[in-house]
Motif scaffolding. Structure first.
Motif, PDB file in Angstrom:
ATOM      1  N   ILE A 142       0.816  -1.226   0.000  1.00 57.76           N
ATOM      2  CA  ILE A 142       0.000   0.000   0.000  1.00 57.76           C
ATOM      3  C   ILE A 142       0.844   1.268   0.000  1.00 57.76           C
ATOM      4  O   ILE A 142       0.306   2.378   0.016  1.00 57.76           O
ATOM      5  CB  ILE A 142      -0.969   0.018   1.199  1.00 57.76           C
ATOM      6  CG1 ILE A 142      -0.217   0.056   2.535  1.00 57.76           C
ATOM      7  CG2 ILE A 142      -1.917  -1.168   1.150  1.00 57.76           C
ATOM      8  CD1 ILE A 142      -1.134   0.186   3.747  1.00 57.76           C
ATOM      9  N   GLY A 143       2.175   1.114  -0.012  1.00 60.71           N
ATOM     10  CA  GLY A 143       3.056   2.274  -0.158  1.00 60.71           C
ATOM     11  C   GLY A 143       3.250   3.093   1.095  1.00 60.71           C
ATOM     12  O   GLY A 143       3.445   4.314   1.003  1.00 60.71           O
ATOM     13  N   LEU A 144       3.193   2.466   2.268  1.00 57.11           N
ATOM     14  CA  LEU A 144       3.448   3.149   3.529  1.00 57.11           C
ATOM     15  C   LEU A 144       4.598   2.452   4.255  1.00 57.11           C
ATOM     16  O   LEU A 144       5.047   1.376   3.852  1.00 57.11           O
ATOM     17  CB  LEU A 144       2.199   3.133   4.410  1.00 57.11           C
ATOM     18  CG  LEU A 144       0.955   3.871   3.913  1.00 57.11           C
ATOM     19  CD1 LEU A 144      -0.209   3.628   4.872  1.00 57.11           C
ATOM     20  CD2 LEU A 144       1.231   5.366   3.776  1.00 57.11           C
ATOM     21  N   THR A 145       5.061   3.076   5.347  1.00 55.09           N
ATOM     22  CA  THR A 145       6.048   2.403   6.198  1.00 55.09           C
ATOM     23  C   THR A 145       5.326   1.408   7.099  1.00 55.09           C
ATOM     24  O   THR A 145       4.103   1.532   7.328  1.00 55.09           O
ATOM     25  CB  THR A 145       6.792   3.405   7.091  1.00 55.09           C
ATOM     26  OG1 THR A 145       5.850   3.964   8.027  1.00 55.09           O
ATOM     27  CG2 THR A 145       7.435   4.512   6.271  1.00 55.09           C
ATOM     28  N   PRO A 146       6.030   0.411   7.644  1.00 56.77           N
ATOM     29  CA  PRO A 146       5.389  -0.526   8.578  1.00 56.77           C
ATOM     30  C   PRO A 146       4.772   0.182   9.780  1.00 56.77           C
ATOM     31  O   PRO A 146       3.705  -0.211  10.264  1.00 56.77           O
ATOM     32  CB  PRO A 146       6.538  -1.444   9.008  1.00 56.77           C
ATOM     33  CG  PRO A 146       7.485  -1.416   7.855  1.00 56.77           C
ATOM     34  CD  PRO A 146       7.403  -0.019   7.322  1.00 56.77           C
ATOM     35  N   GLU A 147       5.445   1.242  10.266  1.00 54.67           N
ATOM     36  CA  GLU A 147       4.925   1.989  11.420  1.00 54.67           C
ATOM     37  C   GLU A 147       3.622   2.695  11.061  1.00 54.67           C
ATOM     38  O   GLU A 147       2.657   2.698  11.838  1.00 54.67           O
ATOM     39  CB  GLU A 147       5.955   3.011  11.902  1.00 54.67           C
ATOM     40  CG  GLU A 147       7.222   2.412  12.508  1.00 54.67           C
ATOM     41  CD  GLU A 147       8.161   1.822  11.467  1.00 54.67           C
ATOM     42  OE1 GLU A 147       8.968   0.943  11.842  1.00 54.67           O
ATOM     43  OE2 GLU A 147       8.069   2.218  10.279  1.00 54.67           O
ATOM     44  N   GLU A 148       3.567   3.311   9.867  1.00 59.54           N
ATOM     45  CA  GLU A 148       2.347   3.982   9.414  1.00 59.54           C
ATOM     46  C   GLU A 148       1.223   2.975   9.203  1.00 59.54           C
ATOM     47  O   GLU A 148       0.054   3.239   9.531  1.00 59.54           O
ATOM     48  CB  GLU A 148       2.618   4.744   8.105  1.00 59.54           C
ATOM     49  CG  GLU A 148       3.515   5.965   8.289  1.00 59.54           C
ATOM     50  CD  GLU A 148       3.987   6.532   6.955  1.00 59.54           C
ATOM     51  OE1 GLU A 148       4.302   7.735   6.903  1.00 59.54           O
ATOM     52  OE2 GLU A 148       4.043   5.759   5.957  1.00 59.54           O
ATOM     53  N   THR A 149       1.577   1.821   8.682  1.00 57.23           N
ATOM     54  CA  THR A 149       0.585   0.767   8.453  1.00 57.23           C
ATOM     55  C   THR A 149       0.018   0.262   9.785  1.00 57.23           C
ATOM     56  O   THR A 149      -1.198   0.053   9.910  1.00 57.23           O
ATOM     57  CB  THR A 149       1.228  -0.413   7.690  1.00 57.23           C
ATOM     58  OG1 THR A 149       1.805   0.085   6.479  1.00 57.23           O
ATOM     59  CG2 THR A 149       0.201  -1.484   7.378  1.00 57.23           C
ATOM     60  N   ASP A 150       0.890   0.108  10.756  1.00 54.16           N
ATOM     61  CA  ASP A 150       0.436  -0.341  12.078  1.00 54.16           C
ATOM     62  C   ASP A 150      -0.506   0.686  12.696  1.00 54.16           C
ATOM     63  O   ASP A 150      -1.548   0.336  13.253  1.00 54.16           O
ATOM     64  CB  ASP A 150       1.650  -0.566  12.990  1.00 54.16           C
ATOM     65  CG  ASP A 150       1.253  -1.150  14.339  1.00 54.16           C
ATOM     66  OD1 ASP A 150       0.929  -2.351  14.393  1.00 54.16           O
ATOM     67  OD2 ASP A 150       1.261  -0.405  15.337  1.00 54.16           O
ATOM     68  N   HIS A 151      -0.141   1.955  12.587  1.00 54.35           N
ATOM     69  CA  HIS A 151      -0.969   3.032  13.128  1.00 54.35           C
ATOM     70  C   HIS A 151      -2.335   3.062  12.443  1.00 54.35           C
ATOM     71  O   HIS A 151      -3.356   3.367  13.072  1.00 54.35           O
ATOM     72  CB  HIS A 151      -0.248   4.373  12.930  1.00 54.35           C
ATOM     73  CG  HIS A 151      -0.983   5.542  13.513  1.00 54.35           C
ATOM     74  ND1 HIS A 151      -1.051   5.775  14.880  1.00 54.35           N
ATOM     75  CD2 HIS A 151      -1.700   6.543  12.913  1.00 54.35           C
ATOM     76  CE1 HIS A 151      -1.777   6.851  15.099  1.00 54.35           C
ATOM     77  NE2 HIS A 151      -2.184   7.333  13.924  1.00 54.35           N
ATOM     78  N   LEU A 152      -2.360   2.724  11.173  1.00 52.12           N
ATOM     79  CA  LEU A 152      -3.598   2.737  10.396  1.00 52.12           C
ATOM     80  C   LEU A 152      -4.510   1.559  10.746  1.00 52.12           C
ATOM     81  O   LEU A 152      -5.733   1.712  10.853  1.00 52.12           O
ATOM     82  CB  LEU A 152      -3.245   2.706   8.904  1.00 52.12           C
ATOM     83  CG  LEU A 152      -4.394   2.786   7.888  1.00 52.12           C
ATOM     84  CD1 LEU A 152      -5.080   4.134   7.966  1.00 52.12           C
ATOM     85  CD2 LEU A 152      -3.849   2.538   6.473  1.00 52.12           C
ATOM     86  N   LEU A 153      -3.921   0.380  10.943  1.00 51.03           N
ATOM     87  CA  LEU A 153      -4.702  -0.846  11.096  1.00 51.03           C
ATOM     88  C   LEU A 153      -5.020  -1.227  12.537  1.00 51.03           C
ATOM     89  O   LEU A 153      -6.042  -1.858  12.812  1.00 51.03           O
ATOM     90  CB  LEU A 153      -3.968  -2.024  10.429  1.00 51.03           C
ATOM     91  CG  LEU A 153      -3.943  -2.022   8.899  1.00 51.03           C
ATOM     92  CD1 LEU A 153      -3.015  -3.108   8.382  1.00 51.03           C
ATOM     93  CD2 LEU A 153      -5.347  -2.227   8.333  1.00 51.03           C
ATOM     94  N   ARG A 154      -4.141  -0.867  13.462  1.00 54.68           N
ATOM     95  CA  ARG A 154      -4.316  -1.345  14.834  1.00 54.68           C
ATOM     96  C   ARG A 154      -5.677  -0.981  15.442  1.00 54.68           C
ATOM     97  O   ARG A 154      -6.314  -1.840  16.058  1.00 54.68           O
ATOM     98  CB  ARG A 154      -3.178  -0.846  15.730  1.00 54.68           C
ATOM     99  CG  ARG A 154      -3.226  -1.405  17.144  1.00 54.68           C
ATOM    100  CD  ARG A 154      -2.039  -0.915  17.963  1.00 54.68           C
ATOM    101  NE  ARG A 154      -0.801  -1.495  17.495  1.00 54.68           N
ATOM    102  CZ  ARG A 154      -0.326  -2.670  17.889  1.00 54.68           C
ATOM    103  NH1 ARG A 154      -1.012  -3.398  18.761  1.00 54.68           N
ATOM    104  NH2 ARG A 154       0.820  -3.127  17.435  1.00 54.68           N
TER     105      ARG A 154
END
Length: 903
Positions: free
Chosen positions: A304-316
């Protein structure tokens, strides 16, 4: 290939292929297919594009499934409880076949119907860390199972029909294209049984497992079962998800609840393509194999073109919402089926799920809404599971209490973690201990440590490991000191006539001090009832029976001395007074248990029992302390039943008929083996499976008195009681004590309460006067002692031995710290040849690093005693008084060193 070669393959032209990714063999109608159709070999291809003819709710999918198999000649069974009361090896019902293990699967008990079909709520916590994240895992899920039990006498159906049923259901009922389905060859093992299987996949999602159970696993080896059993498991949630094509299964199953939690927490769903991407990739998640959350986040982030940290913040946040929605349903069934949260067995597992739910709600900022959400969950389940709605009062009450206890645990936990940090412990190594022994979640520990600059790593499979440690029951084996009964069978006369006091028998076997008879009236220890005692006699030869045990079909008598040999004709005589008392107490246990259930609620189950001759105990599950008023109600109801002189009937009943007539309340006293079970029924009051000896009527029990109640562990209350002659003796003793108290207080028995109240009021006034005098003593002594203080840097040390009580020392020490904030006080006295110590620190001394509890603990450890306390006040005692002078010198040196470091 054997069992994997079914006629459907030839009929429809299926091909057998080997998956190019995992290497497993599978059957397909798609000539171009090269992979098995299961994740991670295939990603989900049904998201946004369901392969079924229509969309289903879960209730509709269950109805479709049950109706299909009913039309195929299967009897529809009602669900079993999620607590496996009929088993002693597991606590929770983990699959539909678990309902029939071990009694039906071993061949010892016929199935309740053959063939049968059921939609069974099943709980597996082995994937709890993946729930909410994976898109497909649940703590509680509904397993649709159709089962057939084939024996030498009757063949119902086997592999051919099982695969045909599955294929017809998926294609003709649900409308899935035949070439979309793959059947992967595998081998299944669980609950002590095993067999070849097919894992059925559609577009990357496993939707069913078809097991051909024909082995028992014993000591690591396979043994052929007397039955060949069709054991199928269709995932009702997965089939529903497949039919809807939602981004996650949680949206498909928990839609209204997910929306409510989102609204409360202000959580927005990520874009559909983000959720779909996460779900597709999460199909390959496996924490145990190293494909955990970090692995998933990295892969999703790339897509999805994000960092793992940004992805975690989005999904958690949305993952937490999904997990809470799942956990609430699991808890509704756990509590609704009678689990009381505790620190053991199924109660531990319920508490684990509950506390994880509250912790997730706390992350979402809505833990105060826990009860509101639980009530909404019960409303959602009401139409399909009215029994849960009927028990909502208990479910909500226990949820509220557990929420409060959790908050108390957290407040205590912070202090405990801080102490561990001070002691220099590696907190990451203490996470399991902190949860298992103190109930402190690792996430909270991590937060506490983060504030102090300490990094803590939480294992991704933390809760999975906890659940696996507490998911199996304990095995109870016969003590090795008791010899085997080999192949001998002893006729149990105590069942034919429990009032038989003497009998004749022949000695079948002798080993050391143990004797096996062909028949006996001696009851062997079991079910919480102690063994009978008495004597055996053969002419001039005699021996005392001191213990009786059962081994297989043989009943072994422990005889001392043992003069008997094989073939002797003996006469047995039991200690009748002991037996009669045990019978009364055993029947009283059944009466008391039912009385407790009727007063306290349906959630009450027997947790343990021990019958005695003078007094007995009954342990019951209950979520809070039993009040005095409740105890009186339980005792009164029990005695009402005794006075009614109700018949007590003991009979052997077919296991299935007994379960169908009375449900699993039968197994209050634990699991009872066998095709037929002995059922003890108190007319119109209580029914239990029980192997003990009982009175013929409740009236024979005599009066029943509850001696006391106590909490023996969280969630378990112990009732200590006596019955019959023992109860009369207990009452007489209480009357004597009242008479003696009346004489001491110089009042009539009916005036005892008023006299005691008057004496208590006088005592309180005297105590207040003593406190006032202590204050005066402290006011006089404290200034004098302060003038003798030894200055150490900015601090003043006062260490003295005084001839006062400990309470007076505390007053003096506290007075000194008020007068001199920089004071460090240690006062000693002797009480009954024992050294007692009190330490206190003023607020300035505390600011310089002094801690009264630590000081008194250290001082007493030097002389062999123990102590502790808070920063401002500590106390303790013990040790050798001869070591006090040297210990005082060490204390002074210790304070000097500490002052030197802080100055």
């Amino acid at each position: 290939m054997g069992i994997y070669e079914v006629r459907l393959w030839r009929k429809l032209g299926f091909q057998r292929k080997r998956c190019k990714k995992c290497g497993r063999y599978f059957w397909t109608l798609d000539p171009d297919r090269t992979t098995c159709g299961d994740s991670p070999c295939d990603e989900y291809a049904f998201l946004g594009n369901p392969p079924t003819r229509r969309k289903y709710t879960q209730a509709q999918m269950e109805s479709e499934f049950l109706k299909f198999f009913e039309e195929k000649g299967h009897k529809v069974l009602r669900r079993y409880p999620v607590v496996a009361r009929w088993r002693d090896d597991i606590y929770l019902t983990i699959a539909s076949i678990a309902n029939f293990q071990p009694w039906v699967t071993s061949g010892s008990v016929p199935p309740p119907a053959n063939p049968l079909v059921i939609s069974q709520p099943s709980i597996r916590l082995k994937d709890i860390d993946n729930v909410g994240r994976s898109g497909k895992h649940f703590t509680l899920f509904f397993m649709g199972g159709h089962h057939a039990f084939n024996s030498e006498e009757e063949t119902v159906y086997w592999n051919h029909e099982t695969v045909e049923f599955c294929h017809e259901f998926l294609t003709e009922k649900l409308g899935i294209a035949p070439e979309e389905i793959t059947y992967v060859e595998g081998f299944w093992e669980g609950g002590g049984n095993a067999g070849e299987d097919f894992e059925v996949n559609v577009r990357g999602l496993e939707v069913a497992t078809l097991v051909f159970m024909r082995y028992a696993i014993k000591n690591g080896s396979r043994q052929i079962l007397p039955l060949q059993i069709v054991d199928t498991g269709y995932g009702m949630e997965r089939l529903t998800w497949l039919s809807r094509g939602d981004p996650t299964s949680y949206d498909a199953i928990f839609g209204p609840m997910v929306e409510k939690i989102q609204k409360m927490a202000g959580v927005k769903k990520p874009a559909k393509h983000v959720l779909q991407t996460s779900s597709k990739l999460a199909g390959a998640m496996d924490v145990e194999s190293g494909r955990g959350l970090k692995w998933l986040r990295e892969r999703v982030a790339r897509e999805i073109g994000l960092t793992p940290e940004e992805t975690d913040h989005l999904l958690r946040p949305i993952e937490n919402v999904y997990a809470v929605a799942d956990h609430l349903r699991c808890l509704a069934f756990m509590f609704g089926d009678g689990i009381t949260p505790s620190n053991m067995a199924e109660g531990y597992l319920a508490r684990l799920v509950l506390r994880r739910t509250i912790r997730l709600l706390k992350e979402l900022g809505i833990d105060a809404n826990f009860l509101e959400l639980m009530e909404y969950e019960l409303e959602l389940l009401k139409s399909q599971f009215p029994e849960l709605w009927e028990r909502r009062s208990y479910i909500l009450t226990v949820s509220e209490l557990e929420h409060k206890r959790y908050q108390e645990t957290l407040s205590k936990g912070e202090r405990l973690v801080e102490r561990m940090i001070r002691d220099g412990l590696n907190i990451s190594d203490q996470l399991f201990l902190l949860y298992d022994s103190h109930g402190i979640p690792p996430e909270i520990v991590k937060e506490i440590c983060k504030r102090r600059g300490i990094k803590v790593e939480i294992p991704e499979n933390f809760y999975i490991r906890l659940a696996s440690l507490h998911s199996s029951g304990e095995k109870h084996e016969t003590p090795s000191t008791i010899p085997s009964g080999q192949h001998f069978i002893t006729r149990p006369l105590y069942y034919e006539d429990p009032y038989m006091q003497e009998f004749e028998a022949t000695v079948l076997a002798v080993k050391d001090d143990w004797v096996v008879l062909d028949q006996t009236a001696f009851y062997p220890e079991g079910g919480g009832q102690p063994a009978d005692t008495g004597e055996l006699r053969a002419g001039e030869k005699a021996g005392q029976v001191i213990d009786v045990q059962k081994s297989g079909g043989a009943i072994l008598h422990h005889v001392k001395p043992n003069p008997f040999k094989v073939g002797d004709r003996v006469r047995g005589k039991i200690n009748w007074e002991r037996r009669a008392s045990l019978m009364r107490h055993h029947t009283a246990t059944h009466i008391l248990l039912e009385a407790a259930r009727r007063v306290l609620g349906e959630h009450v189950w027997q947790h343990g029992a021990q019958k005695g001759t003078d007094r007995s105990r009954l342990d019951i599950t209950h979520y809070k302390r039993i009040s005095g008023d409740e105890l009186r109600k339980i005792e009164f109801l029990a005695n009402q039943i005794i006075i009614k002189n109700l018949p007590v009937r003991c009979r052997w009943v077919d296991r299935n008929r007994a379960e169908q007539a009375h449900g699993f309340r039968l197994y209050q006293g634990g699991v009872v083996p066998g095709r037929t079970i002995r059922v003890v029924e108190i007319e119109n009051f209580n029914v239990q499976a029980c192997a003990g000896t009982h009175c013929r009527t409740t009236g024979e029990v005599g009066p029943l008195c509850i001696i006391r109640s106590e909490r023996i562990q969280d969630g378990v209350e112990r009732l200590e009681f006596c019955a019959g002659e023992a109860a009369i003796k207990f009452l007489q003793q209480k009357i004597r004590q009242m008479e003696e108290a009346s004489q001491i207080l110089r009042s009539r028995p009916d005036e005892l309460v008023q006299a005691a109240q008057k004496l208590f009021a006088q005592w309180k006034e005297t105590t207040k006067e003593l406190d006032r005098l202590r204050e005066k003593v402290a006011d006089v002594i404290a200034p004098s002692l302060l003038r003798q203080a030894k200055r150490i840097g900015k601090l003043k040390l006062i260490a003295q031995e005084l001839d006062f009580s400990t309470k007076e020392l505390i007053k003096i020490a506290q007075r000194m710290t008020k007068l001199e904030p920089a004071s460090v006080v240690l006062l000693l006295t002797k009480a009954q040849e024992k050294t007692m110590a009190v330490a206190a620190c003023g607020h300035e001394a505390i600011g310089d690093g002094m801690h009264a509890g630590n000081l008194v603990s250290q001082f007493l450890s030097w002389i062999g005693g123990k102590g502790g306390g808070k920063m401002e006040l500590g106390q303790g005692g013990g040790g050798d008084p001869r070591l006090i002078p040297e210990a005082l010198k060490r204390l002074e040196t210790t304070i000097q060193q500490k002052v030197g470091k802080t100055s």
